[in-house]
Design an enzyme around this catalytic site. Sequence first.
Site, PDB file in Angstrom:
ATOM      1  N   TYR A 147      -8.404   0.858   3.209  1.00  0.00           N
ATOM      2  CA  TYR A 147      -7.691   1.732   4.206  1.00  0.00           C
ATOM      3  C   TYR A 147      -8.265   3.322   4.015  1.00  0.00           C
ATOM      4  O   TYR A 147      -8.300   3.707   2.848  1.00  0.00           O
ATOM      5  CB  TYR A 147      -6.187   1.632   3.852  1.00  0.00           C
ATOM      6  CG  TYR A 147      -5.645   2.593   5.139  1.00  0.00           C
ATOM      7  CD1 TYR A 147      -5.565   2.181   6.404  1.00  0.00           C
ATOM      8  CD2 TYR A 147      -4.826   3.845   4.677  1.00  0.00           C
ATOM      9  CE1 TYR A 147      -5.075   3.073   7.312  1.00  0.00           C
ATOM     10  CE2 TYR A 147      -4.292   4.568   5.662  1.00  0.00           C
ATOM     11  CZ  TYR A 147      -4.399   4.028   6.993  1.00  0.00           C
ATOM     12  OH  TYR A 147      -3.504   5.010   8.126  1.00  0.00           O
ATOM     13  N   ASP A 242     -13.286   7.481  -1.779  1.00  0.00           N
ATOM     14  CA  ASP A 242     -11.938   7.901  -0.807  1.00  0.00           C
ATOM     15  C   ASP A 242     -10.882   7.931  -2.366  1.00  0.00           C
ATOM     16  O   ASP A 242     -10.411   6.873  -2.642  1.00  0.00           O
ATOM     17  CB  ASP A 242     -11.634   7.019   0.072  1.00  0.00           C
ATOM     18  CG  ASP A 242     -10.216   7.410   0.694  1.00  0.00           C
ATOM     19  OD1 ASP A 242      -9.732   8.393   0.433  1.00  0.00           O
ATOM     20  OD2 ASP A 242      -9.828   6.624   1.933  1.00  0.00           O
ATOM     21  N   LYS A 275      -2.615  12.986  -0.183  1.00  0.00           N
ATOM     22  CA  LYS A 275      -1.220  12.644  -0.938  1.00  0.00           C
ATOM     23  C   LYS A 275      -1.028  13.664  -2.107  1.00  0.00           C
ATOM     24  O   LYS A 275      -0.300  14.816  -1.739  1.00  0.00           O
ATOM     25  CB  LYS A 275      -1.517  11.158  -1.352  1.00  0.00           C
ATOM     26  CG  LYS A 275      -1.641  10.234  -0.093  1.00  0.00           C
ATOM     27  CD  LYS A 275      -1.329   8.800  -0.388  1.00  0.00           C
ATOM     28  CE  LYS A 275      -1.162   7.977   0.812  1.00  0.00           C
ATOM     29  NZ  LYS A 275      -2.269   7.497   1.128  1.00  0.00           N
TER      30      LYS A 275
HETATM   31  C1  PLP Z   1      -3.145   7.075   2.801  1.00  0.00           C
HETATM   32  C2  PLP Z   1      -4.706   7.196   2.617  1.00  0.00           C
HETATM   33  C3  PLP Z   1      -5.340   7.690   3.502  1.00  0.00           C
HETATM   34  C4  PLP Z   1      -4.749   8.152   4.910  1.00  0.00           C
HETATM   35  O1  PLP Z   1      -4.335   9.391   4.528  1.00  0.00           O
HETATM   36  P1  PLP Z   1      -3.193   9.909   5.521  1.00  0.00           P
HETATM   37  O2  PLP Z   1      -2.749  11.372   5.022  1.00  0.00           O
HETATM   38  O3  PLP Z   1      -2.163   9.137   5.705  1.00  0.00           O
HETATM   39  O4  PLP Z   1      -3.663  10.258   6.850  1.00  0.00           O
HETATM   40  C5  PLP Z   1      -6.769   7.453   3.510  1.00  0.00           C
HETATM   41  N1  PLP Z   1      -7.407   6.921   2.476  1.00  0.00           N
HETATM   42  C6  PLP Z   1      -6.506   6.198   1.448  1.00  0.00           C
HETATM   43  C7  PLP Z   1      -7.300   5.753   0.176  1.00  0.00           C
HETATM   44  C8  PLP Z   1      -5.260   6.402   1.526  1.00  0.00           C
HETATM   45  O5  PLP Z   1      -4.539   5.744   0.539  1.00  0.00           O
END
Ligand code: PLP
Length: 439
Positions: A147, A242, A275
């Site tokens: 994601y 990411d 986060k």
């Molecule tokens: C939570 C998440 C996102 C998206 O971040 P948001 O602040 O919710 O837009 C992108 N990549 C990873 C790996 C995530 O866990």
Amino acid sequence: MSATSPATNDELFARARAVIPGGVDSPVRAYGSVGGTPRFVTSASGAWITDAEGRRYIDLVASWGPALLGHAHPEVVSAVQEAAARGLSFGAPTSAEAELVEEIVARVPAVAKARLVSTGTEATMTAIRLARGATGRDLVVKFAGHYHGHSDGLLAAAGSGLATFALPGSAGVPSAIAAQTLVVPYNDPDALASVFAAHPGRIAAVITEAAAANMGVVAPASGFTSFVRDLTAREGALLISDEVLTGFRAAPGGYAQVLAESGEPVVPDLVTFGKVIGGGLPVAAVGGRADVMDLLAPTGPVYQAGTLSGNPVAVAAGLATLRLADDAAYARLAEASATLSAAVGRALDEASVPHVVQRAGTLFSVFFGSEVASGVPDYETALRQNAPAYGRFFHAMLDQGVSLPPSAFEAWFVTAAHDDEVIGRIVEALPAAARAAAG
Ligand SMILES: *Cc1c(COP(=O)(O)O)cnc(C)c1O
């Protein structure tokens, strides 16, 4: 509903559903896959949340990661209060922005420069645009089950949120945009090599979660991330790691540090954060090689902007959080995560519930079901887990005052405020929940 009598969670949910789609502002909060009524939170402190009915729960969601130190850490709250008193937003640079980026640069060797944005979605979207700008190529490769936020091009086979609702992708994504994303299975070097062979000179980037944690926790197999690094470098494509979820959580330097310590130092071209970096307020970042980052406007031709980017109140929360996230905090996280994950495994074994516990640094999750018990290397396998068994386990824990992530496809988040007493209470609740899972 009377304005004076306290409302129940059911009443609040009904009221919210009348004006907000599904009653929530992010789908997983609706308890869609576990059933029941979401708890409407009125306050949180340390490892605990309190709902509208005045009931307290030990929280294992931690705002999906940001509450690294526990909820409402007093020093983070006062940093926010002090910043707020000086003004909420200026639309002009502030010194704290560079201080926050310096914290990232100090912890993550791959990052020479970074730009602050407000959400992880924006960070990955900007990383993709940068990779396209840097290479002059259009195609992007992502892994199934990873994601990267909800931008159009990254929603294919995107893990938890979509898996929870059994959606292959999202409606509303133009096919021309979806066609620019190639999805390959995770931990499968041959599949990745084939996709490069099939599209020579056309792939701008491979984007990967540093360790997958949005289909449950699935760490990269030994050597896999280095393979991706070598292949992308050879093919003239960028590697985007990411770390929105893993950054400053899996280890002080994110999952890159876990890899380096296991003898696999991997330096991606770009890294995304979110986060934890905002400590509970909206801060995210895209960073990496200075030459690539300098392609961003105003120094370069890749446009990106944000009215509230680097917001002073949000940056104050992130800076306070990272500065407080010292060795002792990470030692506590590691201890809480190790004790809890071992106890879950024991309780499920004792109740004869087939399962596997998977880890990535201090992150872990539990997959239920005999079809996954030998290990989950990829999304196809993750989809074979026994989600109803997790639902029963979830509700048995909730009944005993422990709030787990309301989906089988999520990591369990401990915080530095999960002390021995709190972990002990969770451990006491496990046997009954394991029996419930057994059915
Ligand atoms: C939570 C998440 C996102 C998206 O971040 P948001 O602040 O919710 O837009 C992108 N990549 C990873 C790996 C995530 O866990």
